[in-house]
Motif scaffolding. Sequence first.
Motif, PDB file in Angstrom:
ATOM      1  N   ILE A  70       0.962  -1.279  -0.036  1.00  0.00           N
ATOM      2  CA  ILE A  70       0.091   0.066   0.039  1.00  0.00           C
ATOM      3  C   ILE A  70       0.792   1.142  -0.029  1.00  0.00           C
ATOM      4  N   HIS A  71       1.751   1.451   0.771  1.00  0.00           N
ATOM      5  CA  HIS A  71       2.655   2.530   0.980  1.00  0.00           C
ATOM      6  C   HIS A  71       3.684   2.559  -0.215  1.00  0.00           C
ATOM      7  N   ASP A  72       4.169   1.314  -0.684  1.00  0.00           N
ATOM      8  CA  ASP A  72       5.003   1.440  -1.999  1.00  0.00           C
ATOM      9  C   ASP A  72       4.245   2.048  -3.238  1.00  0.00           C
ATOM     10  N   ASP A  73       2.830   1.867  -3.408  1.00  0.00           N
ATOM     11  CA  ASP A  73       2.002   2.410  -4.395  1.00  0.00           C
ATOM     12  C   ASP A  73       1.565   3.868  -4.287  1.00  0.00           C
ATOM     13  N   LEU A  74       1.848   4.523  -3.124  1.00  0.00           N
ATOM     14  CA  LEU A  74       1.064   5.726  -2.810  1.00  0.00           C
ATOM     15  C   LEU A  74       1.965   6.716  -3.817  1.00  0.00           C
ATOM     16  N   PRO A  75       1.237   7.881  -4.157  1.00  0.00           N
ATOM     17  CA  PRO A  75       1.587   8.981  -4.988  1.00  0.00           C
ATOM     18  C   PRO A  75       3.285   9.453  -4.652  1.00  0.00           C
TER      19      PRO A  75
END
Length: 298
Positions: A85-90
Amino acid sequence: MSKQLATFEANFRPLINTYLTENLPKDVDQSILSDAMAYSVNAGGKLLRPLLTLAVLVAAGQSEIATGQLRAASALELLHTYSLIHDDLPAMDNDDLRRGVPTNHVKFGAGMATLAGDGLLTLAFQWVADNDLPADQKLALVNALAVNAGPSGMVAGQADDISNEHHQLALPALENLHRHKTGALLHYAVQAGCIMAQTTPQETAALLTFADQFGLAFQIYDDLLDVTSTAEQLGKRVHKDAQESKNTYPGLFGVEGTKTRLAEVVAAAKTALEPLSQDSQLDVTLLTAFLSYFQIEG
């Protein structure tokens, strides 16, 4: 995938999925946050990390998995999902597709996605600590998970990944980056199994050598798929690493050179298990079967 591995996954994947589905909502006190956390956890991941943990227990001769062991293994999937989830963040990779569905921040917004990741990270430690495993095992698991997930493990790898964009690393530095970013949680997956199975120091050392080679193979294979597969096949965007000047094995070696390197690492992982076949009571055939995950075409 080998038949043995397929059978193992068919037996144990539903156990993990059921545990996650039934127990995650019990520990979240805000409805939107609960939905956001469950959205990514239940999105159809491979569950490779908790399956590796349980495979070590099976290798040690356990025919039944205790509830506490299942809870501890499932906690690793919570933590792994937080990292995605955090890796995918903007502010990170800014991805809009994961596991074939819109990423968490696309669905719930960047703020709620950040909180969903925060919730999964901390809940993972709760599930390990709030557990009926022996106290010494819980302490060892919490410490090992913190080391491998934290700033000397996965987080360090993520920091290396960001700070070295647009800068081609040589092989030693590239492998160091991926031992942290990807390999650390796979190392822990096997380490957690060793802790709960109470393997001997010699068995543990061999299994962790296998885990580290497996983690390296996993990243090499993932890099390879990024340049040889489609988004439909992978459930996420492809060719993105090259577009963002990420450090990858195909970027360093090309596709054919990456296939050669992958074969070498897979062979090293298999070799690490060979002493256990000769001098241990462990049955490592299932762990060896996990290497069938890395199928190379051409």
